[in-house]
Design a protein around this motif. Structure first.
Motif, short mmCIF file in Angstrom:
data_model
loop_
_atom_site.label_atom_id
_atom_site.label_comp_id
_atom_site.label_asym_id
_atom_site.label_seq_id
_atom_site.Cartn_x
_atom_site.Cartn_y
_atom_site.Cartn_z
N ASP A 457 36.93 38.94 37.05
CA ASP A 457 35.76 38.50 37.34
C ASP A 457 35.16 39.38 39.13
O ASP A 457 35.83 39.94 39.24
N ARG A 458 34.01 39.21 39.27
CA ARG A 458 33.80 40.40 40.22
C ARG A 458 34.48 39.61 41.68
O ARG A 458 34.55 40.82 42.21
N GLU A 459 34.05 38.81 41.82
CA GLU A 459 34.34 38.36 42.82
C GLU A 459 36.33 38.61 43.26
O GLU A 459 36.97 38.98 44.41
N ASP A 460 37.00 38.45 42.00
CA ASP A 460 38.54 39.08 41.99
C ASP A 460 38.62 40.51 42.17
O ASP A 460 39.96 41.13 42.81
N LEU A 462 36.52 42.45 43.38
CA LEU A 462 36.00 43.07 45.44
C LEU A 462 37.51 42.30 45.77
O LEU A 462 37.45 43.49 47.39
N ALA A 463 38.17 40.93 45.89
CA ALA A 463 38.98 40.37 46.77
C ALA A 463 39.93 42.10 46.87
O ALA A 463 40.77 42.34 47.51
N GLU A 490 29.31 48.60 44.27
CA GLU A 490 29.44 48.59 43.27
C GLU A 490 28.84 49.86 42.39
O GLU A 490 27.78 49.65 42.49
#
Length: 517
Positions: A457-460, A462-463, A490
């Motif tokens: 997912d997006r958060e993962d 970016l992290a 992004e």
């Protein structure tokens, strides 16, 4: 203390800095061999502000050596362009759009082989190891010592490039290899071009860094040597020897970083007027705004990171023809200004002579330009200001007011008020902002990858990208507690399946000082 040096087409500038406080600054004409100019700059620094060479923690240099080698097609290594992508990617072979003189300088060695991956990591075709061994045999027969390996979507999956390098090095232990996933961004052709240029510069990088190290030895300085990158950060000698292409456009980048620090402005338009050209760029968050399009290097399209800079052929050494419509540049006397400009007894009317005649600069012998018509001088000064203002205005991204910062020795050509800008700042030490930018530069790491939204997912995503950028900054020599993320971009890639997104993250940190090279 540390030293910053910037080698330009006209002048070599050097500063002695105590962290961010400038202790001494010098500006000398650039020499034809460049390196002796650096030695002279170090000598002049010591003469102006005596210092113990053992007190120098680091030396940072911004140089045009590598750009000049490509533009002039001089000293480049015979280089093999090896693309891993068959049966796909055969329509446009490597080096197709290169200028003929550059292809010939590199030997025009092109190889298409199996391998590569799709954007989501799926294999296009297996790597044919025997095929690569045959390539190695051909390189040995032709005496080729450098190779650039590029595979389709290697920024997503680099395993075939890494394996191909292992095979070639096993066959040819002395082969210098550049891998595209370490150099360029996602686009295949531009990334391949950047990698080939980098591979061709590897022997030049060895020679230049050795010459710089000898210059420091001669000055008695036993401190780490760093070179400026084109994103406003530094790289050590070992990194330069692997990625010399990263030094391209370091000069304008140093000027923008120096302008931001000297002016205290984190967001501004920077106008850097040198002896030959005026470079204009935007600073966002204290760092140069990166270019979003392909960059042309010596007639070759590339896509590695570069600052968004536009240039015009106006500088202190620009040749001038007076009249109702004055002509300024693009021809310049360059580093011969002290012999050819009229205020120094020469016979060529330059923009510096106009600045002296107009009362903006005290240099040389003003009586030698006292005969110039005052109206002609005013028209010339106005023409210079208007052309630079139009160029600077083109760098805006909104109608919001933004300050202009004037740096570079040639910025004395410009007035304190510029058309279209409410605030114009000419900071202290403006003439050597480029060397200051090198001296105070940080180190950084950058990630530019395509991720599949089906897997994370997006958060993962970016992290993961931020963690990798931080790790790269750490490996580059940044102190762990100083590293921060300064850019996150992004870009959803609608033409690819699986909710693909391209993510670019940049991290920077303060350089670890202390120790010797």
């Amino acid at each position: 203390m540390h030293i910053g040096i910037d080698v330009g087409g006209t002048n070599t500038d050097a500063v002695l800095v105590d962290r961010t406080h400038v202790l001494e600054a010098v500006k000398n004409p650039t020499t034809s061999d460049v390196t002796s100019g650096i030695i002279g700059a170090l000598d002049d620094l010591a003469a102006g502000r005596p210092f113990d060479p053992q007190d120098i923690d680091a030396v940072a240099i911004g140089t045009t050596h590598f750009t000049n080698a490509v533009v002039q097609a001089r000293g480049l290594a015979s280089t093999a362009a090896i693309r891993l992508g068959l049966p796909a990617a055969a329509g446009v072979p490597p080096l197709t759009a290169w200028p003929r003189r550059l292809r010939l300088a590199l030997g025009d060695h092109v190889y298409l082989c199996s391998g590569g991956h799709e954007f989501d990591g799926r294999e296009i075709s297996p790597l044919d190891e025997d095929e690569l061994r045959r390539v190695a045999a051909d390189l040995a027969a032709k005496g080729v010592r450098s190779a650039a390996i590029t595979s389709i979507f290697s920024p997503v999956n680099a395993e075939v490039e890494l394996r191909a390098a292992e095979i070639l090095r096993a066959e040819l232990p002395e082969l210098r290899v550049s891998l595209s996933h370490e150099i360029g961004r996602v686009g295949l052709l531009e990334r391949e071009n950047a990698t080939v240029i980098n591979a061709s510069l590897l022997p030049v990088a060895e020679q230049i860094t050795n010459a710089f190290l000898k210059a420091l030895d001669k000055a008695g300085i036993d401190a780490p040597l760093y070179l400026s990158q084109n994103d406003g950060t530094l790289m050590d000698v070992d990194y330069v020897r692997r990625y010399p292409v990263a030094t391209f456009a370091a000069g304008p980048t140093n000027s923008m970083r120096g302008a931001a620090v000297l002016s205290g402005l984190s967001d501004c338009i920077v106008v850097d007027v040198g002896g030959t050209t005026t470079d204009v760029g935007a600073v966002v968050g204290g760092f140069p705004r990166p270019a979003t399009t392909e960059v042309d290097i010596g007639g070759v399209r590339t896509n590695f990171r570069m600052p968004d800079v536009v240039s015009i052929g106006i500088g202190g050494g620009s040749r001038v023809t007076l009249g109702d419509t004055p002509v300024i540049g693009p021809e310049s006397v360059g580093f011969l200004i002290h012999q050819e400009a009229m205020v120094f007894g020469g016979s060529t009317l330059t923009a510096t002579d106009i600045a002296v005649a107009g009362g903006r600069l005290r240099l040389g012998d003003p009586s030698l330009v006292a005969h110039l018509d005052r109206a002609d001088v005013r028209r010339c000064q106005q023409a210079i200001a208007e052309r630079v203002a139009v160029l600077a205005d083109s760098m805006r991204t909104s109608a919001e007011p933004i300050p202009m910062v004037l740096v570079g020795g040639g910025s004395v050509l410009l007035p304190e008020e510029m058309p279209g800008f409410d605030a114009v700042v000419r900071p202290e030490h403006f003439a050597v902002a480029n060397a200051i930018g090198a001296a105070i530069a940080q180190v950084g790491g950058e990630v530019d990858k395509v991720y599949s939204g089906q897997d994370l997912d997006r958060e993962d995503i970016l992290a993961e990208a931020k963690a990798e950028a931080r790790q790269k900054a750490l490996l580059a020599g940044a102190t762990a507690d100083s590293i921060r993320i300064v850019e996150v971009d992004e870009l959803p890639m609608a033409y690819l399946p699986g909710n693909a997104v391209r993510v670019r993250v940049k991290a920077v940190g303060d350089l670890i000082f202390g120790g010797s090279r």
